[in-house]
Design an enzyme around this catalytic site. Structure first.
Site, short mmCIF file in Angstrom:
data_model
loop_
_atom_site.label_atom_id
_atom_site.label_comp_id
_atom_site.label_asym_id
_atom_site.label_seq_id
_atom_site.Cartn_x
_atom_site.Cartn_y
_atom_site.Cartn_z
N SER A 1 29.60 59.20 45.43
CA SER A 1 30.64 59.34 44.40
C SER A 1 31.36 60.65 44.69
O SER A 1 30.80 61.54 45.35
CB SER A 1 29.98 59.41 43.02
OG SER A 1 30.86 59.93 42.06
N TYR B 1 23.32 62.09 36.91
CA TYR B 1 24.16 61.34 37.84
C TYR B 1 24.60 62.23 39.00
O TYR B 1 24.53 61.85 40.17
CB TYR B 1 25.38 60.80 37.08
CG TYR B 1 26.28 59.88 37.88
CD1 TYR B 1 26.02 58.51 37.94
CD2 TYR B 1 27.39 60.37 38.57
CE1 TYR B 1 26.85 57.66 38.66
CE2 TYR B 1 28.22 59.53 39.29
CZ TYR B 1 27.94 58.16 39.33
OH TYR B 1 28.76 57.32 40.04
P1 NAD Z 1 28.43 48.16 37.87
O1 NAD Z 1 27.77 48.51 36.58
O2 NAD Z 1 29.51 47.13 37.90
O3 NAD Z 1 27.32 47.73 38.95
C1 NAD Z 1 26.05 48.31 39.00
C2 NAD Z 1 25.11 47.32 39.63
O4 NAD Z 1 23.79 47.89 39.66
C3 NAD Z 1 24.98 46.00 38.84
O5 NAD Z 1 24.87 44.93 39.75
C4 NAD Z 1 23.67 46.19 38.07
O6 NAD Z 1 23.03 44.97 37.72
C5 NAD Z 1 22.88 46.96 39.11
N1 NAD Z 1 21.71 47.65 38.57
C6 NAD Z 1 21.65 48.54 37.54
N2 NAD Z 1 20.37 48.90 37.33
C7 NAD Z 1 19.62 48.24 38.26
C8 NAD Z 1 18.24 48.19 38.55
N3 NAD Z 1 17.32 48.90 37.86
N4 NAD Z 1 17.83 47.40 39.57
C9 NAD Z 1 18.71 46.64 40.27
N5 NAD Z 1 20.03 46.66 40.02
C10 NAD Z 1 20.47 47.45 39.04
O7 NAD Z 1 28.97 49.56 38.43
P2 NAD Z 1 29.91 49.94 39.68
O8 NAD Z 1 31.02 50.74 39.12
O9 NAD Z 1 30.22 48.79 40.56
O10 NAD Z 1 28.93 50.96 40.42
C11 NAD Z 1 28.33 50.70 41.67
C12 NAD Z 1 27.99 52.02 42.35
O11 NAD Z 1 29.20 52.74 42.57
C13 NAD Z 1 27.09 52.95 41.53
O12 NAD Z 1 26.15 53.59 42.39
C14 NAD Z 1 28.08 53.97 40.95
O13 NAD Z 1 27.47 55.20 40.68
C15 NAD Z 1 29.07 54.06 42.10
N6 NAD Z 1 30.39 54.59 41.74
C16 NAD Z 1 31.18 53.95 40.83
C17 NAD Z 1 32.44 54.46 40.52
C18 NAD Z 1 33.37 53.80 39.54
O14 NAD Z 1 34.39 54.40 39.17
N7 NAD Z 1 33.10 52.59 39.11
C19 NAD Z 1 32.86 55.65 41.14
C20 NAD Z 1 32.02 56.29 42.05
C21 NAD Z 1 30.78 55.72 42.36
#
Ligand code: NAD
Length: 261
Positions: free
Chosen positions: A143, A156
């Site tokens: 991130s 985080y």
């Molecule tokens: P999201 O909530 O859509 O997806 C998260 C995924 O992780 C889901 O499939 C959920 O079921 C799974 N998950 C959560 N807890 C779990 C567990 N205990 N075991 C197995 N699976 C689990 O979120 P996203 O925005 O797609 O985030 C994905 C990644 O990207 C994360 O690591 C997040 O930190 C990172 N990220 C997101 C953003 C953003 O703006 N959305 C920015 C930077 C980084």
């Protein structure tokens, strides 16, 4: 294309960025193991859609990323089902926002487990097979918060900085094994989760949709545009290709200029 017939495990791929990784890899001919939580019928629909849209095989592992034995089991499941795990994408992640002195201990533990330790357990389990086959790609979703901090996100940000350090260490250890290890650092990505926050924030702050997007959500993102899940996924597919074989130990920003400021 060179990736055809390879296998990827993508953690946290039942929605958002993870699902985009799985679909983009499948479009490049890669069989995928998807993982994450959600309604069984929705997960099965996404799994079947990957198979019918891209003519690859897709399987689902319900492994909980807080449970080391289940994580190792997910890698073993990928190897048993498809013969190999060539590509590992550590992507599962959760967030919690609180001042440090009130930060719930169980939220700290859960975020460190899901956002950081799960990557360690999955890498540890996947590397022996990659070494044996002499090829591998390990990618983690870090991130912008792996490079800079914001208040109230202690767990985080600690976890994401940890991912950046883990990435560098693993890259050095595997540098002569034809296995690369990198992380991708998105800024604010447009996902259903982000979209759903807008109406509430409009109400609670008495703002227009444009004000919420520009002044709240995209306050730190100089382009004032969201990154898309497809852009993040395309970078991962590039990292899996031969053109990227000399990119290892890198933390690649895709953040509309956020961390340049
Ligand atoms: P999201 O909530 O859509 O997806 C998260 C995924 O992780 C889901 O499939 C959920 O079921 C799974 N998950 C959560 N807890 C779990 C567990 N205990 N075991 C197995 N699976 C689990 O979120 P996203 O925005 O797609 O985030 C994905 C990644 O990207 C994360 O690591 C997040 O930190 C990172 N990220 C997101 C953003 C953003 O703006 N959305 C920015 C930077 C980084």
């Amino acid at each position: 294309m060179a990736l055809t017939g390879k296998t990827a495990v993508v953690t946290g791929s039942t929605s958002g960025i993870g699902l985009a990784y799985a679909r983009a890899l499948a479009a490049a001919g890669v069989n995928v193991v998807i993982n994450g939580f959600g309604e069984a019928k929705d997960i099965e629909a996404e799994r079947a859609r990957i198979e019918s849209d891209f003519r690859v095989k897709a399987a689902y592992s319900p492994a909980d990323m807080t449970k080391p034995a289940e994580i190792a089991g997910m890698i073993a499941f990928g190897e048993k089902t498809f013969g190999a795990v060539d590509i590992l994408i550590n992507n599962a992640g959760i967030q919690f926002v609180s001042p440090i002195e009130e930060f719930p201990v169980e939220k700290w533990d859960a975020i460190i487990a899901i956002n950081l330790s799960s990557a360690f357990h999955a890498i540890r389990a996947a590397v022996p097979g990659m070494k044996k086959r002499g090829w591998g790609r390990i990618i983690s979703t870090a991130s912008a918060h792996s490079l800079v901090a914001s208040p109230y996100k202690a767990a985080y940000i600690a976890a994401k900085h940890g991912i950046a350090g883990l990435t560098k260490t693993v890259a050095l250890e595997l540098a002569q094994s034809r296995i690369t290890c990198n992380c991708i650092s998105p800024g604010y990505v447009w996902t259903p989760l982000v979209e759903k926050q807008i109406p509430d924030t409009m109400k609670s702050r008495n703002m227009t949709k444009e004000q919420v997007i520009n002044d709240v959500l995209l306050a730190a993102q100089p382009t004032k545009q969201f990154v898309t899940v497809e852009q993040v996924a395309a970078l991962a597919v590039f990292l899996c290709g031969d053109e990227a074989s000399q990119i290892t130990g890198a933390n690649l920003s895709i953040d509309g200029g956020w961390t340049a400021a």
